[in-house]
Design an enzyme around this catalytic site. Structure first.
Site, PDB file in Angstrom:
ATOM      1  N   ASP A  44       3.496  -0.632   1.746  1.00 11.40           N
ATOM      2  CA  ASP A  44       3.318  -0.931   2.968  1.00 11.40           C
ATOM      3  C   ASP A  44       3.833  -2.349   3.149  1.00 11.40           C
ATOM      4  OD1 ASP A  44       0.899  -1.984   2.319  1.00 11.40           O
ATOM      5  OD2 ASP A  44      -0.236  -1.122   3.919  1.00 11.40           O
ATOM      6  N   ASP A  83       2.828   4.520   0.231  1.00 15.33           N
ATOM      7  CA  ASP A  83       1.603   4.141   0.654  1.00 15.33           C
ATOM      8  C   ASP A  83       1.311   4.974   1.985  1.00 15.33           C
ATOM      9  OD1 ASP A  83      -0.283   2.231   0.034  1.00 15.33           O
ATOM     10  OD2 ASP A  83       0.942   0.537   0.299  1.00 15.33           O
ATOM     11  N   LYS A 112      -0.497   6.468  -1.953  1.00 22.09           N
ATOM     12  CA  LYS A 112      -1.523   5.648  -2.315  1.00 22.09           C
ATOM     13  C   LYS A 112      -2.247   5.184  -1.134  1.00 22.09           C
ATOM     14  CE  LYS A 112      -0.677   1.068  -3.145  1.00 22.09           C
ATOM     15  NZ  LYS A 112      -1.622   0.457  -1.994  1.00 22.09           N
ATOM     16  N   GLU A 114      -5.720   2.529   0.429  1.00 20.01           N
ATOM     17  CA  GLU A 114      -6.262   1.257   0.051  1.00 20.01           C
ATOM     18  C   GLU A 114      -7.905   1.577   0.324  1.00 20.01           C
ATOM     19  OE1 GLU A 114      -5.135  -2.203   1.968  1.00 20.01           O
ATOM     20  OE2 GLU A 114      -3.161  -2.167   1.385  1.00 20.01           O
ATOM     21  N   GLU A 181      -5.656  -5.301  -7.133  1.00 23.43           N
ATOM     22  CA  GLU A 181      -4.980  -6.300  -6.847  1.00 23.43           C
ATOM     23  C   GLU A 181      -5.758  -7.507  -6.514  1.00 23.43           C
ATOM     24  OE1 GLU A 181      -2.722  -5.491  -3.032  1.00 23.43           O
ATOM     25  OE2 GLU A 181      -2.090  -7.753  -2.961  1.00 23.43           O
TER      26      GLU A 181
END
Ligand code: KIV
Length: 286
Positions: A44, A83, A112, A114, A181
């Protein structure tokens, strides 16, 4: 089915480093696949590097589906990962499932999300349905408002605990890997040792199972990139040089030159055909 599968990525832990790079369109995905990258990722981050926004919060499912479709058409070998954008999975598990299905139907092999611990149930549900999931912890850009900007994570005990909790929850729920990250390298190392799934770092140092970089950072498209991104080329400069030369040559009448266009060999034949065509048009009008 593509050669690189979530199962293969899982099995690479401790044996071979995993490579992952973002790609948002057909040509870049084609090149990443040709280069032998393991995971081609429709991140994204496209909201920022492709659409010019200053965060990822406005990226829509429509944009993700659109770009995933283009990338999926190009990739033959690598795993295609898409994402889940902000607000596509937080409201309810049902909505998360529906949106993950859309990305898979657009050609992704996995999605994916978050976060980790907060989404354990969703991850478990998707995995049971047959949708492979990668998690993402440390700096989670979709929560940058709460984090107070883009900054390194893992400095406080609470943050170390949160990152570990996320990674372990993802491991338990059946995720096949987790992105770390902008995490301090020692914390990333600890997480890598503590979970059975591969960790893929971005700004998280070398003690992880793989690395991911954003296409535009890796290739030096923009003038600056985040400090953790190595610029393997300066394509931005090369592109501007090429475009400037094209601009100069057109204005100077140097392009197109003989090798770039075709004319009649026989000028008389052309003149005859042109005269007849013009006459026909004149007759039509009168
Ligand atoms: O969207 C993205 O590019 C990402 C990477 C930074 C991992 O999530």
């Amino acid at each position: 089915m593509r050669e690189v599968t979530p199962k293969k990525i899982r099995e690479m832990k401790g044996k071979e480093k995993i490579t992952m790079v973002t790609a948002y369109d057909y040509p870049s995905a084609l090149l990443a696949d040709k280069a032998g990258i393991d995971i081609v990722f429709v991140g994204d981050s496209l909201g920022m590097v492709v659409y010019g926004d200053n965060n990822t919060l406005n990226v829509t499912m429509e944009q993700m589906v659109f770009h995933t479709r283009a990338v999926a058409r190009a990739v033959k070998r690598a795993l295609v990962l898409a994402d889940m954008p902000f607000s596509s999975y937080e409201v309810s598990i049902e909505e998360g499932v529906k949106n993950a299905v859309r990305l898979i139907q657009a050609g992704a092999d996995a999605v994916k999300i978050e976060g980790g611990a907060d989404h354990e149930k969703l991850v478990r549900k998707l995995v049971r349905m047959g949708i492979p999931v990668m998690g993402h912890t440390g700096l989670t850009p979709q929560r940058y408002l709460r984090l107070g900007g883009y900054r390194i994570t893992g400095e406080t005990e609470e943050e170390i605990e949160e990152i570990l909790r996320d990674a372990k929850a993802l491991d338990r729920a059946g995720a096949f890997a987790v992105v770390l990250e902008f995490v301090l390298a020692d914390v990333a190392k600890l997480v890598t040792e503590e979970v059975s799934i591969p960790t893929i770092g971005i700004g998280a140092g070398p003690y992880v199972d793989g690395q991911v970089l954003v296409w535009h950072d890796l290739l030096g498209i923009y003038e600056s990139s985040p400090p953790f991104a190595k610029r393997y080329a300066e394509l931005g400069k090369i592109i501007v040089e090429a475009l400037s030369q094209y601009n100069r040559e057109v204005k100077a009448g140097e392009f197109p030159s003989e090798e770039h266009y075709w004319g009649y060999q026989n000028r008389e034949e052309f003149k005859k055909k042109a005269r007849r065509a013009l006459e026909k048009l004149r007759n039509l009008r009168s």
